[in-house]
Design an enzyme around this catalytic site. Sequence first.
Site, short mmCIF file in Angstrom:
data_model
loop_
_atom_site.label_atom_id
_atom_site.label_comp_id
_atom_site.label_asym_id
_atom_site.label_seq_id
_atom_site.Cartn_x
_atom_site.Cartn_y
_atom_site.Cartn_z
N ARG A 123 0.82 -1.24 0.00
CA ARG A 123 0.00 0.00 0.00
C ARG A 123 0.85 1.28 0.00
O ARG A 123 0.41 2.33 0.46
CB ARG A 123 -0.97 0.02 1.18
CG ARG A 123 -1.96 -1.13 1.15
CD ARG A 123 -3.12 -0.90 2.05
NE ARG A 123 -4.05 -2.01 1.94
CZ ARG A 123 -3.97 -3.14 2.64
NH1 ARG A 123 -2.98 -3.31 3.51
NH2 ARG A 123 -4.83 -4.10 2.47
N LYS A 145 3.40 11.33 -11.13
CA LYS A 145 2.57 10.51 -12.02
C LYS A 145 3.30 9.21 -12.27
O LYS A 145 4.44 9.21 -12.75
CB LYS A 145 2.31 11.22 -13.35
CG LYS A 145 1.21 12.24 -13.27
CD LYS A 145 0.82 12.70 -14.67
CE LYS A 145 -0.24 13.78 -14.62
NZ LYS A 145 -0.53 14.32 -15.97
N GLU A 187 10.40 18.32 -24.40
CA GLU A 187 9.75 18.65 -23.12
C GLU A 187 10.34 19.92 -22.51
O GLU A 187 9.65 20.64 -21.80
CB GLU A 187 9.89 17.48 -22.13
CG GLU A 187 9.21 16.18 -22.57
CD GLU A 187 7.70 16.14 -22.33
OE1 GLU A 187 7.12 17.15 -21.87
OE2 GLU A 187 7.09 15.09 -22.61
N LYS A 229 7.92 23.07 -13.39
CA LYS A 229 7.07 21.91 -13.11
C LYS A 229 6.72 21.85 -11.62
O LYS A 229 5.58 21.57 -11.25
CB LYS A 229 7.73 20.61 -13.57
CG LYS A 229 6.85 19.42 -13.24
CD LYS A 229 6.83 18.34 -14.25
CE LYS A 229 5.71 17.35 -13.92
NZ LYS A 229 5.74 16.16 -14.74
N GLU A 239 -4.01 17.43 -11.21
CA GLU A 239 -4.47 17.91 -12.52
C GLU A 239 -5.96 18.24 -12.56
O GLU A 239 -6.70 17.76 -13.39
CB GLU A 239 -4.12 16.87 -13.59
CG GLU A 239 -4.06 17.51 -14.98
CD GLU A 239 -3.49 16.58 -16.05
OE1 GLU A 239 -2.40 16.02 -15.84
OE2 GLU A 239 -4.14 16.46 -17.08
N ARG A 243 -2.28 22.05 -14.03
CA ARG A 243 -1.31 21.01 -14.42
C ARG A 243 -1.54 20.54 -15.86
O ARG A 243 -0.62 20.06 -16.52
CB ARG A 243 -1.36 19.83 -13.44
CG ARG A 243 -0.30 18.79 -13.75
CD ARG A 243 -0.05 17.84 -12.60
NE ARG A 243 0.97 16.87 -12.98
CZ ARG A 243 1.56 16.04 -12.15
NH1 ARG A 243 1.26 16.05 -10.87
NH2 ARG A 243 2.49 15.20 -12.58
N ASN A 247 0.47 19.39 -20.62
CA ASN A 247 0.14 18.54 -21.76
C ASN A 247 0.15 19.31 -23.08
O ASN A 247 -0.36 18.82 -24.08
CB ASN A 247 -1.25 17.90 -21.56
CG ASN A 247 -1.26 17.01 -20.33
OD1 ASN A 247 -0.26 16.35 -20.04
ND2 ASN A 247 -2.34 17.02 -19.60
N HIS A 250 0.54 17.47 -26.32
CA HIS A 250 0.40 16.04 -26.05
C HIS A 250 -0.83 15.40 -26.71
O HIS A 250 -0.83 14.20 -26.93
CB HIS A 250 0.37 15.78 -24.54
CG HIS A 250 1.75 15.83 -23.92
ND1 HIS A 250 2.54 16.95 -23.95
CD2 HIS A 250 2.46 14.87 -23.27
CE1 HIS A 250 3.68 16.68 -23.33
NE2 HIS A 250 3.66 15.44 -22.92
N HIS A 254 -0.09 12.13 -28.66
CA HIS A 254 -0.62 10.81 -28.34
C HIS A 254 -1.24 10.15 -29.58
O HIS A 254 -1.08 8.94 -29.79
CB HIS A 254 -1.64 10.91 -27.21
CG HIS A 254 -0.99 11.18 -25.88
ND1 HIS A 254 -1.70 11.62 -24.78
CD2 HIS A 254 0.29 11.08 -25.48
CE1 HIS A 254 -0.86 11.78 -23.77
NE2 HIS A 254 0.35 11.46 -24.17
N HIS A 268 8.56 9.67 -27.79
CA HIS A 268 7.56 10.53 -27.14
C HIS A 268 7.92 12.02 -27.24
O HIS A 268 7.11 12.85 -27.63
CB HIS A 268 7.38 10.11 -25.68
CG HIS A 268 6.45 11.02 -24.93
ND1 HIS A 268 5.09 11.06 -25.17
CD2 HIS A 268 6.69 11.96 -23.98
CE1 HIS A 268 4.54 11.97 -24.38
NE2 HIS A 268 5.48 12.53 -23.65
#
Length: 374
Positions: A123, A145, A187, A229, A239, A243, A247, A250, A254, A268
């Site tokens: 956990r 993330k 990035e 960031k 987000e 946040r 993206n 992105h 994607h 990427h």
Amino acid sequence: MTLNVIDVALGARSYQVRIGQGLVAEAGRQIAPLLRRKKVAVITDDTVAARHLMTLAQALEREGIAMTALTVPPGEGSKGWQQLARTTEWLLDQKIERRDVVVAFGGGVVGDLVGFAAAILRRGVRFVQIPTTLLAQVDSSVGGKTGINTAQGKNLVGAFHQPSLVLADIDVLGTLEPRDFLAGYGEVVKYGLLGDAAFYDWLELNAPAMARGDAALRQYAVTRSVEMKAGIVSRDETEEGERALLNLGHTFCHALEKATGYGDRLLHGEGVAIGCALAFELSQRLGLCSQEAPSRVRAHLKAMGTKVDLSDIAGELPSAEALLALMGQDKKVVDGKLRFILARGIGEAFVASDVPSDVVLDVLNEALKLRSVS
Ligand code: GLY
């Protein structure tokens, strides 16, 4: 050695990102204060292990910290159920307990996989990120993330799980293939484009020398990116709003990654660079920014030698309609409407939640047309 320290302010889950040269060789000293017993479990990939694991092992040994290590195959294929099961079961076999620390030593794939394993192991156990790619140093190692890919798409299974410390060693960037460094640059440039026009100006002037290897310039670029960031993540960890600006580029990226099979045809960060150029094109078509802005973005990315146009992607691409459909499957779709990060100018990005799809199709058709004549 210059050491830049950025705080990610998240209350009880706050941590530091330390950026400097020679940090892998210093890792034992940096990590020791976090440990309740002198033992860590390191997960890395075969490429990073061959280049840097010995340095890390010696650094830990100098502080009397026992290390046990697992390597996974390099590449996006490791970010899935198979390596997640292998990693978590290995950590259990190593008797890693909740008071222990797991180390993610690698690029974005290792960081996301190991962070998720740490999130679900007993956990939640603490973990340290030692990112070894430019992309991981400026983006994926910071902000918590974590996750894996499934047959349904990228990053659809995961958790927010913040690291306890991030060590970004500028020297390891020197061992990256030029293509991987440039992909990470997608990035970096994103930060200037989304919220810091002065940083973007700095990049236009300094990024070519940075790409050639100037350590001081690399240190500044990574530090400024992480600063931005960290600020965004500490204001909007999960987000709900701001946040999403991270993206930028992105949604296009994607769709292109999906169309090209998440492989060598398009890395990427390369997709992010192309996506940023398209996002500025879309913003201009919607009358949000001047024509000068997308031209400036494309000129800079071209000067850097990274991918910027759809013609830079080898092989066939699907139609604009098919690419739009791939965007529709992106997990950031809210109530069936596409959300884009658009810009009013360089450094002035915002979230637009109801962009007309015919304008997106126009932008894609134009980009595909340029591709067929080149
Ligand atoms: N890479 C985007 C984020 O961390 O939110």
